[in-house]
Scaffold this motif. Structure first.
Motif, mmCIF file in Angstrom:
data_model
loop_
_atom_site.group_PDB
_atom_site.id
_atom_site.type_symbol
_atom_site.label_atom_id
_atom_site.label_comp_id
_atom_site.label_asym_id
_atom_site.label_seq_id
_atom_site.Cartn_x
_atom_site.Cartn_y
_atom_site.Cartn_z
ATOM 1 N N VAL A 256 0.901 -1.307 0.097
ATOM 2 C CA VAL A 256 0.041 -0.006 -0.066
ATOM 3 C C VAL A 256 0.771 1.387 -0.021
ATOM 4 N N ALA A 257 0.391 2.250 -0.724
ATOM 5 C CA ALA A 257 1.161 3.364 -0.532
ATOM 6 C C ALA A 257 0.278 4.698 -0.453
ATOM 7 N N PHE A 258 0.618 5.653 0.794
ATOM 8 C CA PHE A 258 -0.243 6.692 1.019
ATOM 9 C C PHE A 258 0.430 7.792 0.626
ATOM 10 N N GLY A 259 -0.052 8.639 -0.165
ATOM 11 C CA GLY A 259 0.205 9.724 -0.724
ATOM 12 C C GLY A 259 0.006 10.784 0.361
ATOM 13 N N ALA A 260 0.785 11.382 0.909
ATOM 14 C CA ALA A 260 0.886 12.208 2.246
ATOM 15 C C ALA A 260 1.537 13.275 2.177
ATOM 16 N N GLY A 261 0.928 14.218 3.193
ATOM 17 C CA GLY A 261 1.354 15.590 3.313
ATOM 18 C C GLY A 261 0.651 16.252 4.404
ATOM 19 N N VAL A 262 1.388 17.407 4.893
ATOM 20 C CA VAL A 262 0.683 18.183 5.871
ATOM 21 C C VAL A 262 0.688 19.687 5.715
ATOM 22 N N THR A 263 -0.083 20.417 6.110
ATOM 23 C CA THR A 263 -0.135 21.984 5.900
ATOM 24 C C THR A 263 0.028 22.559 7.507
ATOM 25 N N LEU A 264 0.946 23.502 7.673
ATOM 26 C CA LEU A 264 1.015 24.062 9.028
ATOM 27 C C LEU A 264 -0.079 25.140 8.996
ATOM 28 N N GLU A 265 0.238 25.511 10.655
ATOM 29 C CA GLU A 265 -0.717 26.729 10.826
ATOM 30 C C GLU A 265 -0.493 27.965 10.087
ATOM 31 N N ASP A 266 0.731 28.340 9.802
ATOM 32 C CA ASP A 266 1.052 29.486 9.046
ATOM 33 C C ASP A 266 0.817 29.426 7.375
ATOM 34 N N GLY A 267 0.098 28.218 6.918
ATOM 35 C CA GLY A 267 -0.252 28.072 5.676
ATOM 36 C C GLY A 267 0.839 27.130 4.834
ATOM 37 N N SER A 268 2.223 26.990 5.190
ATOM 38 C CA SER A 268 3.204 26.336 4.536
ATOM 39 C C SER A 268 3.014 24.764 4.481
ATOM 40 N N GLU A 269 3.434 24.419 3.610
ATOM 41 C CA GLU A 269 3.377 22.927 3.390
ATOM 42 C C GLU A 269 4.524 22.216 3.987
ATOM 43 N N ARG A 270 4.502 20.873 4.328
ATOM 44 C CA ARG A 270 5.439 20.243 4.900
ATOM 45 C C ARG A 270 5.632 18.796 4.462
ATOM 46 N N ASP A 271 6.797 18.482 3.919
ATOM 47 C CA ASP A 271 6.911 17.062 3.406
ATOM 48 C C ASP A 271 7.197 16.231 4.860
ATOM 49 N N LEU A 272 7.540 14.852 4.338
ATOM 50 C CA LEU A 272 7.771 13.974 5.475
ATOM 51 C C LEU A 272 9.182 13.735 5.881
ATOM 52 N N ALA A 273 10.000 14.685 5.341
ATOM 53 C CA ALA A 273 11.564 14.477 6.079
ATOM 54 C C ALA A 273 11.465 14.408 7.485
ATOM 55 N N GLY A 274 12.424 13.551 7.709
ATOM 56 C CA GLY A 274 12.590 13.406 9.410
ATOM 57 C C GLY A 274 11.797 12.672 10.175
#
Length: 309
Positions: A256-274
């Motif tokens: 299975v593969a999740f296409g994943a990501g997050v958006t922070l409170e300031d509106g910037s997008e964050r990848d999964l590094a770390g």
């Protein structure tokens, strides 16, 4: 111990149940069903406690074992706004290797979910968690592959709730989005979308979901509030509802593969590094059961394996 005997124990054993049971049986309901949950089986979606309790002390036999695979991204100095996961619903199959393999009358399952503050127990002072996902099942006594169950669980909720009027099938491309809001907000939102089996990517040709549902939940219940500092994309082997002693025999889902990501409170997008990578490890089922990795900071991929080879 013979593989068939072990699978019977994993799928149907309760305290006082004889190991001589010859095959797993459909479970009787343990609580009223909601509108979306007419399934022969349900998984027990409890959050991992900080210390063992009498209800689940036999779920993990050793500290090195884990029911969870996938990836966890912890952001102690940032606040999450949204978390998303896109995946193609796998088909539940009979494992072909390991102690639970090749039992045609067995019960097998796996859960795939995205969550906020839902993995690292005790890391969130608020004690809340939000997650949503899909469970897949194979029951040889009921003809094989069963209809997937799509669910959500909000802060303070002790168990999952099925999305009313929202169904998916193996092969469908689905997307879950968690809108975890702000510390000042009083609500969180879970969105689930089904793009069907013919769409390869939700961004292809302006793909429109064939069905969708949006659930609004309180951000705080009974003192349980989200900290918004952890995002997770998880494959999990839960126990069956009503049988908390053992995780169910994990289904073979190939990968299975999740296409994943997050958006922070300031509106910037964050990848999964770390992000921390996890694998399901259960000695009774053969040891390491998943091989997970983060790919290009945008995907979490988990293959179904048995052992470390």
């Amino acid at each position: 111990m013979k593989p068939t005997t072990l699978l019977t124990l994993l799928a149907t054993a309760t305290a006082g149940t004889s190991a001589a049971a010859t095959r797993p049986l459909p479970l009787a309901p343990t609580r009223p069903r909601d509108a979306a949950a007419q399934h022969p089986h349900r998984l027990l979606h409890t959050l991992t406690p900080a210390a063992p309790s009498t209800a689940n002390f036999r779920v993990l036999a050793a500290a090195t074992e884990s029911t969870k695979g996938g990836a966890v991204l912890t952001l102690p100095n940032s606040k999450l706004s949204t978390i998303h996961a896109t995946l193609r619903v796998p088909e539940a199959k009979i494992p072909t290797a390991g102690p639970t393999a090749n039992n045609p009358v067995g019960v097998y399952a796996a859960s795939f979910w995205v969550g906020a503050d839902a993995v690292v127990t005790g890391a969130c002072a608020g004690g809340g968690a939000l997650r949503a996902g899909v469970d897949i099942f194979y029951d040889g006594t009921l003809g094989g592959v069963q209809r997937p169950f799509v669910w959500y669980q909000g802060p303070g909720q002790g168990s999952e709730t099925g999305f009313a009027g929202f169904e998916v099938a193996a092969g469908d491309l689905v997307r879950f989005k968690l809108e975890v809001g702000s510390e000042e907000g009083g609500e969180v939102v879970v969105v689930a979308e089904n793009f069907g089996g013919n769409v390869t990517c939700v961004k292809d040709n302006g793909a429109v979901p064939v069905s969708s549902v949006r659930q609004v939940l309180p951000a705080s219940v009974g003192g349980k509030t989200l900290c918004r500092g952890e995002a997770a994309w998880v494959v999990e082997d839960f126990p069956l509802e009503g049988l908390p002693d053992f995780p169910v025999a994990l289904a073979n889902f190939t990968s299975v593969a999740f296409g994943a990501g997050v958006t922070l409170e300031d509106g910037s997008e964050r990848d999964l590094a770390g992000a921390e990578v996890l694998d399901v490890r259960l000695e009774a089922q053969g040891g390491r059961l998943t091989s997970c990795e983060v790919v290009d900071g945008k995907k979490v991929k988990c293959a179904r394996v048995v052992g470390d080879s």
